[in-house]
Design a protein around this motif. Structure first.
Motif, PDB file in Angstrom:
ATOM      1  N   THR A  92       1.031  -1.393  -0.051  1.00  0.00           N
ATOM      2  CA  THR A  92       0.092   0.082   0.240  1.00  0.00           C
ATOM      3  C   THR A  92       0.688   1.413  -0.026  1.00  0.00           C
ATOM      4  O   THR A  92       0.051   2.548  -0.504  1.00  0.00           O
ATOM      5  N   GLY A  93       2.518   1.081  -0.031  1.00  0.00           N
ATOM      6  CA  GLY A  93       2.831   2.576  -0.027  1.00  0.00           C
ATOM      7  C   GLY A  93       3.418   2.430  -1.061  1.00  0.00           C
ATOM      8  O   GLY A  93       2.841   2.085  -1.829  1.00  0.00           O
ATOM      9  N   PRO A  94       3.948   3.723  -0.955  1.00  0.00           N
ATOM     10  CA  PRO A  94       4.745   4.565  -2.352  1.00  0.00           C
ATOM     11  C   PRO A  94       5.980   3.773  -2.974  1.00  0.00           C
ATOM     12  O   PRO A  94       6.316   2.497  -1.813  1.00  0.00           O
ATOM     13  N   THR A  95       5.583   3.465  -3.960  1.00  0.00           N
ATOM     14  CA  THR A  95       6.553   2.776  -5.425  1.00  0.00           C
ATOM     15  C   THR A  95       8.061   2.920  -4.297  1.00  0.00           C
ATOM     16  O   THR A  95       8.520   3.215  -4.064  1.00  0.00           O
ATOM     17  N   ALA A  96       8.876   1.393  -4.077  1.00  0.00           N
ATOM     18  CA  ALA A  96      10.244   1.952  -3.053  1.00  0.00           C
ATOM     19  C   ALA A  96      10.462   0.534  -3.549  1.00  0.00           C
ATOM     20  O   ALA A  96      10.382  -0.378  -4.498  1.00  0.00           O
ATOM     21  N   ALA A  97      11.816   0.271  -2.722  1.00  0.00           N
ATOM     22  CA  ALA A  97      12.842  -1.135  -3.121  1.00  0.00           C
ATOM     23  C   ALA A  97      12.453  -2.522  -3.381  1.00  0.00           C
ATOM     24  O   ALA A  97      11.235  -2.681  -2.643  1.00  0.00           O
ATOM     25  N   GLY A  98      12.400  -3.365  -4.376  1.00  0.00           N
ATOM     26  CA  GLY A  98      11.620  -4.712  -4.536  1.00  0.00           C
ATOM     27  C   GLY A  98      12.170  -5.031  -3.101  1.00  0.00           C
ATOM     28  O   GLY A  98      13.134  -4.953  -2.587  1.00  0.00           O
ATOM     29  N   GLY A  99      12.290  -6.599  -3.044  1.00  0.00           N
ATOM     30  CA  GLY A  99      12.414  -6.898  -2.253  1.00  0.00           C
ATOM     31  C   GLY A  99      13.465  -8.422  -2.215  1.00  0.00           C
ATOM     32  O   GLY A  99      14.109  -9.132  -1.596  1.00  0.00           O
ATOM     33  N   GLY A 100      13.813  -8.654  -3.768  1.00  0.00           N
ATOM     34  CA  GLY A 100      15.429  -9.432  -3.543  1.00  0.00           C
ATOM     35  C   GLY A 100      14.318 -10.789  -3.869  1.00  0.00           C
ATOM     36  O   GLY A 100      13.782 -11.701  -3.844  1.00  0.00           O
TER      37      GLY A 100
END
Length: 394
Positions: A92-100
Motif C-alpha cells: 500500500t505504500g509508495p513504490t519502493a525498493a524491491g524485495g530481492g
C-alpha cells in the motif's frame, strides 16, 4: 545418577547434541542472511526484516527441537502477524525498493513453520495460527511476482490480478499444513490400532471362557492391528532417522540381531515346538544397526507365520550366516512326521500381512527377500543382505 534420575552421561550427551544442533542452525542462519543481504543490499526493510525474523524463529525451533515444541505455535503466530503487516505496508505504500530474495526465503520458512504447527500444536489456537500463516504467505506472492503496487501510475487497476497471485502463492503454505496434518493422522491411526488391540485382547479373555472358537478370529484382528501399528512406527522411525541423519547416537533403541537368542527362548518357552538358532556372534556384532533391526523383524514375522500356519510341533530353524555376497538369514519350519497331515498343503500357506513390508525394507537395504514352500511339508523365509552392511574387520 543425577537428582532427576537421568544418567549423567546421557544428560551430557543430550546437551552436547543440542548444542551442536543449535550451532549448526545458527551457522546456517547467518550464512543465509549474509547471502540474501549481499544479493539485495538496498532491499526494502518492510520485506527483509520480517523475513530475517521468520528465518531466525525457524532456526531456533529446529535447533532446539523437541524442547521448542511448546513455543512453535505462538512464535509462528507472532512472525505471521509481523510478516503480514510488513507486506501490506509494502503493497500500500509508495513504490519502493524491491524485495530481492527475501520473500522467497520468507515463503520457505513459513511453509516449514506451518507444518510444525499443524503437526504438533492442538486446539483452536493452532487453527488460527495456521490460517494466519497461510494468509501471510499468500500475500508474499505480490512482491515476488513484482506486481505494480502503491499509488503511482503503474499501480494495480484490476482486483483480480493480486487475488489470483495470492491464491496461487498460498499453495506453498497449504502443502506445509497438509504435510503436518497427514503426520498427525498417522499418529492418530497408530493410537487407534493399539487401542483396538487392547479392547480385542480383553474380549478374547472373555470369549475364551464362553466361546473358544471365536477367539481365533479376535486374535487374527489383534495381529492385523499390531502389524499396522508396527508398520506405522517403522515409518515414523525412518522419518526421524532421516531428520537426524549424520548423528552418531539415537534416542530410539530398537531390538536387533543381538536380541535373537531372547526371542528364540520366548518362542521355545511358549511350547510352540522345537526351535534351533545358529548365529555367529562375530557376525551379529559386525551388522550395522539398521540391518540388525531388519533381521530381527524378519524373524519375528516368520515365527508369527509358523504359529498361524504350521502344524503343531513343527521344527523351526533360524540361521544367520555369512555368504560370498554378504549375510543370509534363513528361517525354516518343517512338520514332524506324525503331524504332517495337519500342515497346510505346499503353496497354500498365506504369508503374514507384514511380509510385503519386510520385503520392501530388505530391498531398500540392497538385499533380496523370498518366502515359499519347503518340501516335504514346510516353509522357508530367506533374506540376503549385501556385504556393505557389515563393519570392516579390525
Amino acid at each position: 545418577m543425577s537428582p532427576t534420575g537421568v544418567p549423567v552421561e546421557t544428560a551430557r550427551s543430550h546437551a552436547r547434541r543440542l548444542a551442536a544442533r543449535a550451532l549448526l542452525a545458527a551457522g546456517a542462519l547467518v550464512l543465509v542472511l549474509t547471502a540474501a543481504a549481499a544479493v539485495e543490499p538496498t532491499g526494502s526493510p518492510l520485506l527483509a526484516v520480517p523475513a530475517a525474523l521468520t528465518l531466525g524463529v525457524l532456526a531456533v525451533v529446529g535447533g532446539g527441537w523437541p524442547r521448542t515444541r511448546r513455543i512453535v505455535a505462538p512464535a509462528t503466530g507472532a512472525v505471521s502477524v509481523v510478516s503480514l503487516t510488513g507486506t501490506m505496508a509494502w503493497i500500500t505504500g509508495p513504490t519502493a525498493a524491491g524485495g530481492g530474495p527475501w520473500p522467497l526465503l520468507h515463503t520457505v520458512a513459513l511453509m516449514f513453520l506451518v507444518a510444525f504447527v499443524c503437526r504438533w500444536s492442538r486446539g483452536w489456537f493452532a487453527v488460527v495460527v495456521a490460517g494466519s500463516t497461510v494468509l501471510a504467505e499468500a500475500v508474499l506472492g505480490i512482491p515476488i511476482t513484482a506486481l505494480p503496487h502503491g499509488s503511482g501510475e503503474g499501480a494495480m487497476r484490476s482486483w483480480w490480478d493480486p487475488v489470483a497471485v495470492c491464491m496461487f502463492w498460498s499453495l506453498a503454505a497449504l502443502v506445509g499444513a497438509g504435510a503436518g496434518v497427514y503426520l498427525r493422522w498417522l499418529d492418530a491411526r497408530r493410537a487407534h490400532d493399539v487401542s483396538a488391540m487392547v479392547i480385542q485382547a480383553q474380549a478374547a479373555a472373555v470369549l475364551l471362557r464362553s466361546d473358544p472358537d471365536a477367539v481365533e478370529q479376535v486374535l487374527s484382528r489383534i495381529e492385523a492391528d499390531g502389524t499396522r501399528a508396527l508398520a506405522s512406527m517403522d515409518r515414523t522411525i525412518r522419518m526421524l532417522r532421516d531428520l537426524d541423519h549424520g548423528t552418531t547416537t539415537s534416542h530410539t533403541t530398537l531390538p536387533g540381531a543381538a536380541d535373537l537368542p531372547e526371542l528364540v527362548e520366548r518362542y521355545a518357552g511358549s511350547g510352540e515346538g522345537p526351535i534351533e538358532l545358529h548365529v555367529e556372534p562375530e557376525l551379529v556384532m559386525a551388522l550395522h544397526r539398521e540391518a540388525g533391526t531388519t533381521v530381527y523383524r524378519v524373524v519375528v514375522e516368520a515365527l508369527t507365520n509358523v504359529r498361524r500356519h504350521a502344524s503343531v510341533g513343527a521344527v523351526v530353524t533360524v540361521s544367520l550366516a555369512r555368504s560370498a555376497r554378504g549375510v543370509v538369514l534363513t528361517v525354516t519350519d518343517q512338520a514332524q512326521p506324525d503331524h504332517r497331515v495337519q500342515a497346510e498343503p505346499l503353496g497354500q500357506r498365506r504369508s503374514g500381512v507384514g511380509l510385503a513390508g519386510l520385503a520392501e525394507r530388505v530391498e531398500a537395504l540392497g538385499g533380496t527377500f523370498t518366502a515359499g514352500p519347503l518340501p516335504p511339508a514346510g516353509w522357508r523365509v530367506r533374506a540376503t543382505l549385501p556385504r556393505d552392511l557389515l563393519e570392516p574387520a579390525r
